[in-house]
Design a protein around this motif. Structure first.
Motif, short mmCIF file in Angstrom:
data_model
loop_
_atom_site.label_atom_id
_atom_site.label_comp_id
_atom_site.label_asym_id
_atom_site.label_seq_id
_atom_site.Cartn_x
_atom_site.Cartn_y
_atom_site.Cartn_z
N THR A 62 0.80 -1.08 0.09
CA THR A 62 -0.16 0.12 0.08
C THR A 62 0.90 1.23 -0.07
O THR A 62 1.96 1.10 0.25
N LEU A 63 0.23 2.51 -0.10
CA LEU A 63 0.79 3.52 -0.25
C LEU A 63 1.01 4.61 1.16
O LEU A 63 1.62 5.34 1.23
N ILE A 64 0.79 3.66 2.09
CA ILE A 64 1.35 4.06 3.47
C ILE A 64 2.38 3.07 3.98
O ILE A 64 1.96 2.06 4.26
N PRO A 65 3.50 3.34 4.11
CA PRO A 65 4.61 2.57 4.25
C PRO A 65 4.80 2.02 5.94
O PRO A 65 4.15 2.73 6.66
N PRO A 66 5.44 0.92 6.28
CA PRO A 66 5.34 0.44 7.51
C PRO A 66 6.63 1.63 8.34
O PRO A 66 6.39 1.15 9.50
N SER A 67 6.96 2.47 7.93
CA SER A 67 7.57 3.35 8.70
C SER A 67 6.53 4.08 9.58
O SER A 67 6.97 4.77 10.58
N HIS A 68 5.25 4.11 9.22
CA HIS A 68 4.19 4.44 9.93
C HIS A 68 3.44 3.25 10.55
O HIS A 68 2.18 3.20 9.85
N PRO A 69 3.74 2.69 11.46
CA PRO A 69 2.93 1.34 11.73
C PRO A 69 1.83 1.79 11.97
O PRO A 69 0.95 0.61 11.92
N GLU A 70 1.58 2.78 12.84
CA GLU A 70 0.13 2.95 13.06
C GLU A 70 -0.97 2.97 12.05
O GLU A 70 -2.01 2.52 12.47
N PHE A 71 -0.67 3.54 11.09
CA PHE A 71 -1.25 3.63 10.10
C PHE A 71 -1.24 2.59 8.66
O PHE A 71 -1.99 2.74 7.80
N HIS A 72 -0.17 2.09 8.66
CA HIS A 72 0.13 1.30 7.61
C HIS A 72 -0.77 -0.12 7.61
O HIS A 72 -0.84 -0.68 8.73
N ASP A 73 -1.70 -0.27 6.67
CA ASP A 73 -2.47 -1.30 6.68
C ASP A 73 -1.77 -2.94 6.37
O ASP A 73 -1.59 -3.07 5.50
N SER A 74 -1.23 -3.52 7.18
CA SER A 74 -0.49 -4.53 7.30
C SER A 74 -1.35 -5.85 6.77
O SER A 74 -0.89 -6.86 6.34
N ASN A 75 -2.58 -5.83 6.88
CA ASN A 75 -3.59 -6.68 6.34
C ASN A 75 -3.95 -6.53 5.10
O ASN A 75 -4.67 -7.54 4.36
N ASN A 76 -3.54 -5.61 4.13
CA ASN A 76 -3.93 -5.15 2.96
C ASN A 76 -2.87 -6.12 2.19
O ASN A 76 -1.70 -5.70 2.19
N PRO A 77 -3.10 -7.02 1.38
CA PRO A 77 -2.01 -7.69 0.60
C PRO A 77 -1.83 -6.91 -0.61
O PRO A 77 -0.86 -7.61 -1.58
N GLY A 78 -2.52 -5.84 -1.13
CA GLY A 78 -2.14 -5.32 -2.25
C GLY A 78 -2.62 -6.03 -3.36
O GLY A 78 -3.62 -6.38 -3.41
N VAL A 79 -1.86 -6.13 -4.61
CA VAL A 79 -2.29 -6.88 -5.63
C VAL A 79 -1.17 -8.11 -5.85
O VAL A 79 0.02 -7.79 -5.72
N ALA A 80 -1.47 -9.25 -5.69
CA ALA A 80 -0.60 -10.11 -5.87
C ALA A 80 -0.12 -10.50 -7.21
O ALA A 80 -0.68 -10.31 -8.26
N TYR A 81 1.06 -11.23 -7.27
CA TYR A 81 1.69 -11.55 -8.63
C TYR A 81 0.83 -12.47 -9.08
O TYR A 81 0.87 -13.68 -8.53
N ASP A 82 0.61 -12.49 -10.34
CA ASP A 82 -0.25 -13.59 -11.08
C ASP A 82 -0.32 -12.99 -12.55
O ASP A 82 -1.33 -12.58 -13.01
N PRO A 83 0.62 -13.32 -13.37
CA PRO A 83 0.59 -12.90 -14.98
C PRO A 83 -0.35 -13.53 -15.49
O PRO A 83 -0.97 -13.21 -16.51
N GLU A 84 -0.64 -14.90 -15.35
CA GLU A 84 -1.97 -15.48 -15.84
C GLU A 84 -3.30 -14.72 -15.78
O GLU A 84 -3.94 -14.54 -16.60
N ALA A 85 -3.46 -14.29 -14.58
CA ALA A 85 -4.79 -13.52 -14.29
C ALA A 85 -4.58 -12.28 -14.98
O ALA A 85 -5.62 -11.56 -15.42
N ALA A 86 -3.26 -11.62 -15.11
CA ALA A 86 -2.95 -10.15 -15.63
C ALA A 86 -3.54 -10.45 -17.14
O ALA A 86 -4.26 -9.52 -17.74
#
Length: 608
Positions: free
Chosen positions: A392-416
């Motif tokens: 995500t666009l809030i990095p873990p340098s800000h642990p209180e607000f970085h959403d560690s449960n958000n996986p972003g978008v997974a690597y999957d070229p076939e799905a792409a």
């Protein structure tokens, strides 16, 4: 933006293996008492897998271990690791590039410092109080805070900084929502008022700044605290300030060291500021010099430099046992990302104008390009785990607000591939066409650097080719790169996609990078929903930390869904420090300041 290098023969062999492995799988603004080590609990969340040759930021402390006894005086050499010259805009009110910050930090500073949680303290060059309604900040500058020429730093100097940045003639990047939120700034900027009504000079050393709304960001970086010396710049045309000799050749500040000489773009010599408000520095002299990433190891081993701003993390594995240094480490307030050009900058009105018909305007195309790259493997294989997959666009340098449960978008070229098929991007031979049948050709720029820079960019190009996208790569040096993506307000129409990096501020509010009125919004992305979420993040309800967390979690997911940019890597900053150096720490809120920096010997320790 730090670039690194491998030995060329080994690197290109590794690169070929890396590409083949990926194909087989499917086809890059600043502080309290006592030095602190890294907080393990905050960092393990993003710790890479424990593989041989893969490191974690948890392996490092962020404060130098002192050895021996400090000598009186002495000097050090600081290496600014870069493949290009620093631009030389040496004033906080005008600079734009990170290399210039590294030059500035030795001789200038803000009036307020902050703690490890990024909250303003009263330990800086000024103290502050807030009104009962939270809208007015009153700053009182300490009596012994003086410019390097002996003139006192005054309340008028801070007022002058706001007036300069708010002027129509201002050509820097600072004028955004943090300034337009000041009462009366809109009228001043429009020329309908001669003064900023929300700013009042209460005395030589005291000033109040009133904001339209009270927001949680005001306590964590939302107040501009960098004065501009009115006795130097007061009679100067605002439009000429950033290019003046007073910024580029003879800059002053009120920090621990004074600029003695500058070799433009290459080096700076500083001498101690005997009048520094925290106390005279222990060192007599500091020399800053630009060092190419390809020679940084040699410079460190020979004692040519005592420390650097950041060590190329791809080189750490081969140099982890360097005998004459101690490696410090911290989570960087930064991330690398791929950006998509979606509009232009309206200079007259100071805002982003998005273009629904932009070549990269289809979010399905942008999402597919994210799905096509394996940034987990990039971090491990290119950077030995000292950069790692960003989500995500809030990095873990800000642990209180970085959403560690958000996986972003997974690597999957076939799905792409499937997503592109469904969106109408048909494969005609080797590459795809636009949904209207016209050829699709994407222009991608990335920055030059050490040996990794071009092969890494080539990896992205090859990954996109694997899903049928024709992408043309151009490598551009640092200063020219940011001019082309829009640092001056002019967007190069020949750029569709770019790879860059952001150093984020201490305040979690991302408006300065993604707001509609932010020059640094290089993708030129805007939407009503983005406006709503960014406004909510600094609203009265966001004083409730849990509510603010909820808002920024929603914003992080929104940006994952819309993909105006996608983050590629979070970063560790790794800093080797010569064993003779004492009283040095990296990161925020350490309580260790540059005037305390000392050495225990006249000459740097040389590697065995």
């Amino acid at each position: 933006m730090k670039k690194g290098f491998f030995s060329r023969g080994i690197f290109f062999t590794m690169m070929l293996v890396f590409v083949l492995v990926l194909a087989a799988c499917s086809s890059e603004k600043e502080a309290t008492p006592a030095p602190t080590a890294n907080q393990g609990e905050e960092k393990t969340e993003e710790k890479p897998a424990n593989e041989e040759g893969v490191y974690s930021i948890d392996d490092f402390n962020n404060a130098k271990t002192n050895e021996g006894t400090a000598i009186e005086g002495g000097s050090i050499t600081f290496g600014l690791v870069s493949d290009t010259a620093f631009e030389g805009t040496l004033n906080y009110n005008f600079y734009s590039g990170n290399p210039d910050v590294k030059v500035l930090e030795w001789f200038d500073e803000g009036l307020l410092t902050w703690d490890k949680d990024y909250v303003y303290t009263n330990d800086g060059a000024a103290t502050y109080e807030t009104s009962e309604d939270g809208k007015t900040f009153t700053l009182t500058i300490r009596d012994n805070v003086n410019w390097h020429d002996g003139k006192p730093v005054t309340a008028e100097d801070l007022q002058f900084a706001y007036e300069t940045i708010g002027s129509k003639g201002y050509d820097g990047p600072r004028y955004d929502s943090s300034f337009t939120s000041v009462v009366g700034m809109d009228e001043f900027h429009a020329g309908t008022a001669d003064t900023i009504s929300g700013i009042e000079v209460l005395g030589d050393k005291q000033i109040s700044i009133t904001y339209k709304e009270s927001t949680p960001s005001l306590l964590t970086g939302g107040v501009w605290t960098y004065p501009l010396a009115k006795h130097i710049f007061g009679d100067m045309d605002v439009a000429k300030m950033s290019s003046s000799k007073e910024v580029r050749e003879t800059p002053i500040g009120f920090g621990p060291f004074k600029v003695e000489t500058i070799t433009p773009g290459e080096s700076v010599t500083y001498v101690k500021n005997e009048d520094y408000w925290r106390g005279a520095p222990k060192l007599d002299k500091v020399t800053l010099k630009v060092i190419n990433p390809t020679t940084v190891v040699q410079e460190l081993k020979s004692g040519g430099v005592d420390l650097v701003d950041a060590f190329p993390t791809d080189q750490y594995k081969d140099n982890a046992d360097m005998s004459n240094v101690e490696f410090l480490g911290n989570i960087d307030r930064a991330y690398t990302y791929i950006g998509f050009k979606l509009g232009t900058w309206d200079e007259a009105n100071g805002k982003v104008v998005s273009n629904a018909d932009a070549k990269m305007g289809d979010k399905n195309l942008r999402k597919a390009m994210w799905m096509a790259v394996d940034n987990d493997q990039v971090g491990k294989r290119f950077y030995n785990g000292l950069r790692w997959n960003a989500t995500t666009l809030i990095p873990p340098s800000h642990p209180e607000f970085h959403d560690s449960n958000n996986p972003g978008v997974a690597y999957d070229p076939e799905a792409a591939k499937k997503l592109l098929d469904e969106a109408g991007y048909k494969l005609e031979g080797e590459f795809r066409t636009n949904p209207d049948g016209t050829p699709l050709e994407i222009n991608f720029i990335s920055m030059t650097g050490g040996d990794i820079a071009q092969p890494l960019a080539q990896y992205y190009v090859q990954s996109w080719a694997a899903i049928g996208l024709k992408v043309n790569l151009e490598m551009v040096e640092f200063n020219s790169f940011y001019d082309r993506v829009g640092n001056t307000g002019k967007d190069d129409p020949n750029v569709d996609v770019y790879q860059a990096a952001w150093g984020v501020g201490i305040d979690v509010d991302p408006s300065g990078l993604y707001g509609r009125d932010a020059l640094y919004n290089f993708p030129r992305f805007s939407s009503e929903e983005n406006d709503r979420l960014l406004a909510a993040g600094v609203s009265a309800e966001a004083f409730d930390v849990d509510k603010r967390k909820e808002i920024y979690n929603e914003w992080q997911q929104y940006m994952v869904d819309e993909v105006p940019v996608f983050p590629t890597l979070y970063r560790a900053v790794v800093v080797p420090v010569n064993k003779r150096v004492m009283n040095y720490a990296i990161g925020d809120g350490t309580g260790v300041y540059l005037n305390e920096l000392a050495v225990n010997a006249d000459k740097a320790v040389v590697a065995e």
